[in-house]
Design a protein around this motif. Structure first.
Motif, mmCIF file in Angstrom:
data_model
loop_
_atom_site.group_PDB
_atom_site.id
_atom_site.type_symbol
_atom_site.label_atom_id
_atom_site.label_comp_id
_atom_site.label_asym_id
_atom_site.label_seq_id
_atom_site.Cartn_x
_atom_site.Cartn_y
_atom_site.Cartn_z
ATOM 1 N N GLU A 82 -26.736 10.331 21.843
ATOM 2 C CA GLU A 82 -26.422 9.586 23.059
ATOM 3 C C GLU A 82 -27.133 8.237 23.062
ATOM 4 O OE1 GLU A 82 -26.060 12.418 26.695
ATOM 5 O OE2 GLU A 82 -27.737 13.132 25.473
ATOM 6 N N GLY A 83 -26.692 7.369 23.945
ATOM 7 C CA GLY A 83 -27.339 6.072 24.125
ATOM 8 C C GLY A 83 -27.175 5.172 22.920
ATOM 9 N N ASP B 229 -21.245 5.813 24.528
ATOM 10 C CA ASP B 229 -22.390 6.454 25.170
ATOM 11 C C ASP B 229 -22.789 7.724 24.445
ATOM 12 O OD1 ASP B 229 -22.786 4.607 27.187
ATOM 13 O OD2 ASP B 229 -21.344 5.569 28.512
ATOM 14 N N ALA B 230 -21.829 8.366 23.760
ATOM 15 C CA ALA B 230 -22.123 9.610 23.036
ATOM 16 C C ALA B 230 -21.209 9.703 21.811
ATOM 17 C CB ALA B 230 -21.930 10.814 23.935
#
Length: 93
Positions: free
Chosen positions: A64-65, A80-81
């Motif tokens: 993630e991130g 985001d993922a």
């Protein structure tokens, strides 16, 4: 990296060309309790970008991130993922 279970796919009518070629999965992140089968160990679903072909019911490892965009360096994608692996077996003690 976290582990989650694929519970569905997202269908888009239009997609940014930067992320064409992949699919979007609906994934429930799992804690250790969730990996052992406890419903309380299942978190809120998230959407994960997938290029590996995971299907509903599969367990996956996802990042993630900022880590989600790293596999595409230097042409980073707005994610985001990201699904990094499909897991065959999981052993939890």
């Amino acid at each position: 990296m976290r582990i989650g279970e694929v519970i569905g796919k997202v269908t888009l009518s239009k997609c940014d060309p930067m992320v064409s070629g992949g699919t979007w999965l609906v994934v429930v992140p799992l804690s250790v309790a969730g990996l052992k089968g406890d419903p309380a160990g299942r978190e809120e679903p998230i959407v994960v970008y997938d290029e590996l072909g995971a299907s509903p019911g599969a367990k996956i490892g996802f990042s993630e991130g900022g880590e989600a965009a790293n596999p595409f360096a230097p042409n980073y994608k707005p994610l985001d993922a990201y699904n990094a692996c499909i897991l065959d077996t999981i052993e939890v003690d």
